[in-house]
Motif scaffolding. Structure first.
Motif, short mmCIF file in Angstrom:
data_model
loop_
_atom_site.label_atom_id
_atom_site.label_comp_id
_atom_site.label_asym_id
_atom_site.label_seq_id
_atom_site.Cartn_x
_atom_site.Cartn_y
_atom_site.Cartn_z
N GLU A 129 41.66 42.59 78.02
CA GLU A 129 41.84 41.40 77.19
C GLU A 129 40.80 41.46 76.07
O GLU A 129 39.89 40.63 75.97
N HIS A 130 40.94 42.48 75.25
CA HIS A 130 39.95 42.82 74.23
C HIS A 130 40.64 43.73 73.23
O HIS A 130 41.68 44.31 73.53
N SER A 131 40.08 43.87 72.06
CA SER A 131 40.62 44.81 71.10
C SER A 131 40.65 46.22 71.69
O SER A 131 39.74 46.61 72.43
N ILE A 132 41.67 46.98 71.33
CA ILE A 132 41.70 48.38 71.76
C ILE A 132 40.62 49.19 71.04
O ILE A 132 40.34 50.32 71.41
N ILE A 133 40.02 48.59 70.01
CA ILE A 133 38.95 49.24 69.26
C ILE A 133 37.61 48.89 69.90
O ILE A 133 37.20 47.74 69.92
N GLY A 134 36.96 49.88 70.46
CA GLY A 134 35.60 49.69 70.96
C GLY A 134 35.46 49.17 72.37
O GLY A 134 34.34 48.95 72.83
N GLY A 135 36.56 48.98 73.08
CA GLY A 135 36.49 48.39 74.41
C GLY A 135 36.64 49.39 75.53
O GLY A 135 36.25 50.56 75.41
N LEU A 136 37.23 48.93 76.64
CA LEU A 136 37.42 49.77 77.81
C LEU A 136 38.22 51.02 77.48
O LEU A 136 37.89 52.13 77.91
N GLY A 137 39.31 50.85 76.72
CA GLY A 137 40.17 51.98 76.40
C GLY A 137 39.44 53.09 75.69
O GLY A 137 39.58 54.28 76.03
N GLU A 138 38.62 52.73 74.72
CA GLU A 138 37.88 53.75 74.00
C GLU A 138 36.81 54.39 74.89
O GLU A 138 36.52 55.58 74.77
N ALA A 139 36.22 53.60 75.79
CA ALA A 139 35.23 54.16 76.70
C ALA A 139 35.87 55.21 77.61
O ALA A 139 35.30 56.28 77.85
N VAL A 140 37.07 54.90 78.11
CA VAL A 140 37.79 55.86 78.96
C VAL A 140 38.20 57.08 78.16
O VAL A 140 38.05 58.23 78.62
N CYS A 141 38.71 56.86 76.95
CA CYS A 141 39.12 57.98 76.10
C CYS A 141 37.94 58.91 75.80
O CYS A 141 38.12 60.14 75.73
N SER A 142 36.77 58.36 75.61
CA SER A 142 35.59 59.18 75.32
C SER A 142 35.29 60.12 76.48
O SER A 142 34.93 61.29 76.27
N VAL A 143 35.46 59.61 77.69
CA VAL A 143 35.17 60.44 78.87
C VAL A 143 36.19 61.57 79.00
O VAL A 143 35.82 62.75 79.12
N VAL A 144 37.48 61.22 78.97
CA VAL A 144 38.49 62.25 79.23
C VAL A 144 38.62 63.24 78.07
O VAL A 144 38.88 64.42 78.29
N SER A 145 38.43 62.77 76.84
CA SER A 145 38.59 63.69 75.71
C SER A 145 37.51 64.76 75.71
O SER A 145 37.75 65.90 75.29
N GLU A 146 36.34 64.43 76.21
CA GLU A 146 35.25 65.39 76.24
C GLU A 146 35.24 66.27 77.49
O GLU A 146 34.79 67.42 77.44
N LYS A 147 35.76 65.72 78.61
CA LYS A 147 35.56 66.42 79.88
C LYS A 147 36.84 66.85 80.60
O LYS A 147 36.83 67.80 81.36
N LEU A 148 37.96 66.13 80.37
CA LEU A 148 39.20 66.50 81.04
C LEU A 148 40.37 65.84 80.30
O LEU A 148 40.88 64.80 80.73
N PRO A 149 40.79 66.41 79.19
CA PRO A 149 41.79 65.75 78.35
C PRO A 149 43.12 65.52 79.06
O PRO A 149 43.72 66.45 79.61
N VAL A 150 43.55 64.26 79.08
CA VAL A 150 44.87 63.87 79.56
C VAL A 150 45.37 62.75 78.64
O VAL A 150 44.57 62.11 77.95
N PRO A 151 46.68 62.49 78.63
CA PRO A 151 47.19 61.39 77.80
C PRO A 151 46.67 60.04 78.28
O PRO A 151 46.64 59.76 79.48
N VAL A 152 46.24 59.21 77.34
CA VAL A 152 45.78 57.85 77.64
C VAL A 152 46.50 56.88 76.72
O VAL A 152 46.54 57.08 75.51
N ARG A 153 47.09 55.84 77.29
CA ARG A 153 47.72 54.76 76.52
C ARG A 153 46.89 53.50 76.70
O ARG A 153 46.61 53.09 77.83
N ARG A 154 46.49 52.89 75.60
CA ARG A 154 45.66 51.68 75.65
C ARG A 154 46.51 50.43 75.47
O ARG A 154 47.26 50.33 74.50
N ILE A 155 46.39 49.50 76.40
CA ILE A 155 47.01 48.19 76.26
C ILE A 155 45.89 47.18 76.02
O ILE A 155 44.96 47.08 76.81
#
Length: 319
Positions: free
Chosen positions: A253-279
């Motif tokens: 319940e927050h902007s997709i910019i700078g919130g949980l979604g981006e935090a998760v994307c930062s982890v997987v993009s650097e260490k184990l890339p998989v598709p991520v969809r942010r709601i």
């Protein structure tokens, strides 16, 4: 079937402040900015009036006073709406609390769209992004009453600045107080499944759980991960989900910019890339209306989550 108990996490906050004081937290002091009835610090003020300070509609000043109290050995909790304390008070939080790494807790109520009728001026969907950007700031977003109480206690015991995010809307209590254990920096797997992982935070965790039930009826097994700590994020539970499920949805319940979604994307993009969809809130402001209707308008419901799950897991299936 008995009705599910619903409690707003802002109420959990007020009650836990009193419990901490009763249990010997003599150095705990509470500050508010003319909103004690709404933030529920009035619960603490009623029991400990000499340790509750109303700074008026002056959030920046409140942050500065709390910082000074922290240098004297007190543990201040500063309280206001997320829009006012995180938004209006950002510079003071950064320079007076974050930079010297003072032991101040920022308790932000009325976060997100679920402020409802108060409208866009009060619906803060940027606070997690702001607080994540401050070096050394811990960011907590509990999902229900049990978790909120545990988060307040953990924040009090933690040495350093903590941002706590609470909601106005009453939400279902799904944790068992007898067995639940909270640890800063740890996520929680609520359901198992290998088709996709849904990582959620705050009041969206209940919607994720409901979506998992709906998805299972359609033959899709969803792993729901509750993420009460946005910073430091639990990399281990994210990477395990990426490895075992191969696909992730984040819900906040927050902007997709700078919130949980981006935090998760930062982890997987650097260490184990998989598709991520942010709601979440899609780079737009909120609007006024009953809280549940506003959440529906922005796709923050179990029905929309399960639609996104189906689109990813079964892209060729018709709704």
């Amino acid at each position: 079937m008995a009705d599910i108990k619903k409690i707003a996490t802002r109420v959990s906050y007020g009650n836990t402040l009193v419990e901490l004081a009763q249990q010997g937290a003599d150095n705990l002091v509470v500050f508010d900015a003319d909103l004690a009835a709404a933030t529920k610090t009035e619960i603490f003020r009623k029991e400990y009036p000499d340790r509750h300070f109303d700074c008026g509609i002056a959030e920046q000043n409140m942050v500065g006073v709390a910082a000074g109290m922290a240098t004297m050995g007190y543990v201040p909790f500063v309280s206001s709406f997320a829009m006012f304390v995180a938004g209006r008070g950002f510079e003071q939080i950064r320079n007076s609390i974050g930079y010297p790494h003072l032991n101040v807790k920022i308790a932000a109520t009325h976060a997100g769209l679920s402020v409802g009728e108060d409208g866009a001026s009060h619906q803060c969907c940027e606070d997690i992004a702001l607080m994540r950007s401050i070096p050394g700031m811990v960011v907590l977003s509990p999902a229900d009453d049990v978790e909120a109480r545990a988060a307040v206690i953990a924040a009090y015991n933690y040495q350093g600045p903590v941002y706590l995010r609470f909601s106005r809307l009453a939400t279902p209590v799904f944790h068992d107080p007898e067995t639940y254990e909270f640890q800063i920096g740890k996520g929680e797997k609520l359901t198992d499944g290998y088709d996709i992982a849904v990582i959620s935070t705050g009041l969206m965790t209940n919607e994720a759980l409901r979506a998992a039930v709906l998805a299972k009826r359609q033959g899709m097994n969803v792993r729901v991960i509750n993420m009460p700590t946005i910073k430091p994020i639990d990399e281990e539970i994210i990477l395990t989900a990426a490895r075992e499920c191969g696909r992730i949805i984040t819900v906040e319940e927050h902007s997709i910019i700078g919130g949980l979604g981006e935090a998760v994307c930062s982890v997987v993009s650097e260490k184990l890339p998989v598709p991520v969809r942010r709601i979440g809130v899609m780079d737009q402001f909120g609007h006024s209306g009953p809280a549940n209707e506003v959440l529906r308008d922005y796709g923050l419901t179990a029905d929309n989550i399960v639609n996104v799950i189906r689109d990813i897991v079964r892209p060729d299936a018709k709704a």
